[in-house]
Every structure is written in structure tokens, then in C-alpha cells.
Enzyme design. Sequence first.
Site, PDB file in Angstrom:
ATOM      1  N   SER A 215       5.572  -0.989  -7.663  1.00  0.00           N
ATOM      2  CA  SER A 215       4.522   0.033  -7.495  1.00  0.00           C
ATOM      3  C   SER A 215       4.265   0.303  -6.012  1.00  0.00           C
ATOM      4  CB  SER A 215       3.226  -0.388  -8.199  1.00  0.00           C
ATOM      5  OG  SER A 215       2.560  -1.428  -7.497  1.00  0.00           O
TER       6      SER A 215
ATOM      7  N   TYR B 100       4.255  -5.175  -9.401  1.00  0.00           N
ATOM      8  CA  TYR B 100       3.409  -4.888  -8.234  1.00  0.00           C
ATOM      9  C   TYR B 100       4.273  -4.417  -7.060  1.00  0.00           C
ATOM     10  CZ  TYR B 100      -0.163  -5.622  -4.636  1.00  0.00           C
ATOM     11  OH  TYR B 100      -1.046  -5.446  -3.606  1.00  0.00           O
TER      12      TYR B 100
HETATM   13  P1  NAP Z   1     -10.104  -5.697  -4.996  1.00  0.00           P
HETATM   14  O1  NAP Z   1     -11.106  -6.475  -4.235  1.00  0.00           O
HETATM   15  O2  NAP Z   1      -9.813  -6.096  -6.415  1.00  0.00           O
HETATM   16  O3  NAP Z   1     -10.532  -4.149  -4.969  1.00  0.00           O
HETATM   17  C1  NAP Z   1      -9.842  -3.193  -5.704  1.00  0.00           C
HETATM   18  C2  NAP Z   1     -10.835  -2.259  -6.364  1.00  0.00           C
HETATM   19  O4  NAP Z   1     -10.085  -1.238  -7.074  1.00  0.00           O
HETATM   20  C3  NAP Z   1     -11.698  -2.981  -7.424  1.00  0.00           C
HETATM   21  O5  NAP Z   1     -13.035  -2.582  -7.361  1.00  0.00           O
HETATM   22  C4  NAP Z   1     -11.041  -2.535  -8.711  1.00  0.00           C
HETATM   23  O6  NAP Z   1     -11.865  -2.589  -9.863  1.00  0.00           O
HETATM   24  C5  NAP Z   1     -10.662  -1.099  -8.371  1.00  0.00           C
HETATM   25  N1  NAP Z   1      -9.744  -0.549  -9.356  1.00  0.00           N
HETATM   26  C6  NAP Z   1      -8.839  -1.207 -10.111  1.00  0.00           C
HETATM   27  N2  NAP Z   1      -8.233  -0.350 -10.952  1.00  0.00           N
HETATM   28  C7  NAP Z   1      -8.777   0.863 -10.732  1.00  0.00           C
HETATM   29  C8  NAP Z   1      -8.579   2.136 -11.303  1.00  0.00           C
HETATM   30  N3  NAP Z   1      -7.712   2.338 -12.326  1.00  0.00           N
HETATM   31  N4  NAP Z   1      -9.290   3.190 -10.815  1.00  0.00           N
HETATM   32  C9  NAP Z   1     -10.182   2.991  -9.822  1.00  0.00           C
HETATM   33  N5  NAP Z   1     -10.443   1.813  -9.257  1.00  0.00           N
HETATM   34  C10 NAP Z   1      -9.744   0.748  -9.715  1.00  0.00           C
HETATM   35  O7  NAP Z   1      -8.693  -5.712  -4.255  1.00  0.00           O
HETATM   36  P2  NAP Z   1      -8.281  -5.637  -2.694  1.00  0.00           P
HETATM   37  O8  NAP Z   1      -7.623  -6.904  -2.361  1.00  0.00           O
HETATM   38  O9  NAP Z   1      -9.391  -5.089  -1.876  1.00  0.00           O
HETATM   39  O10 NAP Z   1      -7.111  -4.549  -2.804  1.00  0.00           O
HETATM   40  C11 NAP Z   1      -7.263  -3.211  -2.362  1.00  0.00           C
HETATM   41  C12 NAP Z   1      -5.861  -2.616  -2.229  1.00  0.00           C
HETATM   42  O11 NAP Z   1      -5.133  -3.368  -1.257  1.00  0.00           O
HETATM   43  C13 NAP Z   1      -5.036  -2.653  -3.509  1.00  0.00           C
HETATM   44  O12 NAP Z   1      -4.275  -1.466  -3.611  1.00  0.00           O
HETATM   45  C14 NAP Z   1      -4.123  -3.844  -3.286  1.00  0.00           C
HETATM   46  O13 NAP Z   1      -2.925  -3.741  -4.036  1.00  0.00           O
HETATM   47  C15 NAP Z   1      -3.879  -3.732  -1.803  1.00  0.00           C
HETATM   48  N6  NAP Z   1      -3.422  -4.985  -1.185  1.00  0.00           N
HETATM   49  C16 NAP Z   1      -4.236  -6.062  -1.077  1.00  0.00           C
HETATM   50  C17 NAP Z   1      -3.765  -7.219  -0.486  1.00  0.00           C
HETATM   51  C18 NAP Z   1      -4.623  -8.445  -0.319  1.00  0.00           C
HETATM   52  O14 NAP Z   1      -4.116  -9.454   0.226  1.00  0.00           O
HETATM   53  N7  NAP Z   1      -5.879  -8.430  -0.733  1.00  0.00           N
HETATM   54  C19 NAP Z   1      -2.452  -7.275  -0.014  1.00  0.00           C
HETATM   55  C20 NAP Z   1      -1.646  -6.144  -0.146  1.00  0.00           C
HETATM   56  C21 NAP Z   1      -2.145  -4.994  -0.715  1.00  0.00           C
HETATM   57  P3  NAP Z   1     -11.691  -3.871 -10.845  1.00  0.00           P
HETATM   58  O15 NAP Z   1     -12.387  -4.989 -10.159  1.00  0.00           O
HETATM   59  O16 NAP Z   1     -12.329  -3.413 -12.102  1.00  0.00           O
HETATM   60  O17 NAP Z   1     -10.211  -4.111 -10.999  1.00  0.00           O
END
Ligand code: NAP
Length: 249
Positions: A157, A154
Site C-alpha cells: 500500500s 502495508y
Molecule cells: P494512528 O495514531 O493510528 O493515527 C491514524 C489515524 O487514522 C487514526 O485516528 C485512525 O483511526 C485513522 N484512520 C484509520 N482508518 C481510517 C479511515 N478509513 N478513514 C479515516 N481515518 C482513518 O497512526 P500514526 O502512526 O499516526 O500513522 C499515521 C500515518 O503514518 C499512517 O498512514 C501510517 O501508515 C503512517 N506511518 C506511521 C509510522 C509510525 O511509525 N507511526 C511509520 C510509517 C508510516 P483508528 O484509530 O480508528 O484506526
Amino acid sequence: MRRFEEKVVLITGAASGIGRATALRLAEEGAKLFCTDLQAEAVEQTVKEAETHGTEATAHVCDVSDPGQAKSAVQACVDRFGRLDVLLNVAGILKMEPTEVASLETWNKILSVNLTGTFLMCQAALPHLLESSGNIVNTSSTAALAGAPWSAAYAASKGGVSAMTRTFAIEFGKKGLRANAVCPGSIKTPMTSRSVLPEGFDSSLLQRLLPLDKARGPETVASTIAFLASEDACHINGEEIRIDGAMLS
Ligand code: NAP
């Protein structure tokens, strides 16, 4: 504030968490939205909510790690709205594994969605963004900026996402395109509530993953993404903004 009136915005990961909150924030600000995600029903739901703000929005299923689907999503957006002004790469996945036992399968999967997926979407969108003097906001992470235990794939990436964002800023800045990134940390979303810490983990390392006061919701990231994507940030290019409640301060 209606900073996105007449602007066309494509968002990945719009079904959940930060992507969903960003779609709704931009809908409030007047954007025309092309919302993509793997989750068909949930992304439809985001679109329905966005439309309650009186804006036009379309749902589209797209796996960002598939080059054909990434290209088709961008084309479908331009076919629907006639242009593209902003690309927001939010889709991502996280799996925490101790490095000694991390599988190559997990490594490849995380890199393919978080890094390659972001690249593919940017590459497909570039011709349209150059035409509109538009901009990109990528979603990196605090894991790109400081050690994140049990998250080698992670972190790698997201480090790549940050590096790639700066590259775009330099490569296309003179042509009028901006590229910035957000680095969230400890945001309450389905991703973080689903995450499982490795069995027998060293609890003294946990503080590296926690904010100073409390975890906040995805709206805190959405507002920063909206700022970076707006004309308010017209002189900000190649920057990344940490949204982590002083986790790394
Ligand atoms: P989330 O609630 O899991 O939302 C991510 C969305 O992306 C989900 O609907 C997921 O679908 C979808 N997804 C996964 N793989 C995909 C693919 N191959 N093509 C298209 N869509 C896809 O996560 P989040 O916390 O909002 O995270 C959003 C972004 O913020 C991510 O890039 C994450 O790494 C980054 N981030 C989050 C945090 C945090 O604390 N939450 C911290 C740092 C960075 P599925 O449910 O099917 O996987």
C-alpha cells in the site's frame, strides 16, 4: 513562523498520532484547518486544541476508503472555508501478519484505506488544489523503501502511495500543483504501540524496524510535513523524505 496564514488545509487521520501532531503544528503556523478522521470525539479534541492557537478549525468524520465520504469531506471543507490550499493524507492502518497466513480480508482492508483512500482524497481535492496552485503531502513509509517483515499488504500500500505521489507531481507539476510524500519509520504513536508482532517471529528481523538511536514522537514527522506543504518547499515536487532516525541508512 506563520507559513500558513490564510491557507486552508485538509488533514486526514487528524484524531491521532502523526495527523494530530501535524494539525497542531499547522495551527501554530496560522492554517485554517479541516480535520477529518474516523474517530469523532478524538478529532473534535484535536480541533479544540488547534483553536487554542487562535486559528479556525472544523472537525469532520470521514472514512477515506469510501468514495462518497471522501468527496463530501472535500466539499464540506470548501463550503466551510471557500478554498483548499493543502491536502495532507495521513490516515492509515497497519496490521503485521506473516505472509503465509495473511488473510485476503486484511490485504483488502489495508489497501482500501492506505492506498485507495489516499487516491480518493487526492482525486476529490484536485480541482480545488489546481485552482489554488496548492499541494499534497501523502504519508508513505520506510516500508515502501526497504523490506518490512510481516507487512506485505502495508508495504504494498505504501509503495503504491509513493508511486502515485510521483505520478501526480509529473501529471500536474506544469499546472502549478506539487505532490510530495513523507516516509516515517518507527515513530511513537498509538498505531505503533498497538501493533502486535506475530507469534514466534524471527527476532533477527526486528532490527529492520528499529531506528539507530531511539524512536521519536509524531512531532518529528509533523515538522517535515509542514515544511513540504509550505512555500519553503516551492521547488520540491515528486520527492519523498525519510524520517526514520537512520533506520534505512
Ligand atoms: P494512528 O495514531 O493510528 O493515527 C491514524 C489515524 O487514522 C487514526 O485516528 C485512525 O483511526 C485513522 N484512520 C484509520 N482508518 C481510517 C479511515 N478509513 N478513514 C479515516 N481515518 C482513518 O497512526 P500514526 O502512526 O499516526 O500513522 C499515521 C500515518 O503514518 C499512517 O498512514 C501510517 O501508515 C503512517 N506511518 C506511521 C509510522 C509510525 O511509525 N507511526 C511509520 C510509517 C508510516 P483508528 O484509530 O480508528 O484506526
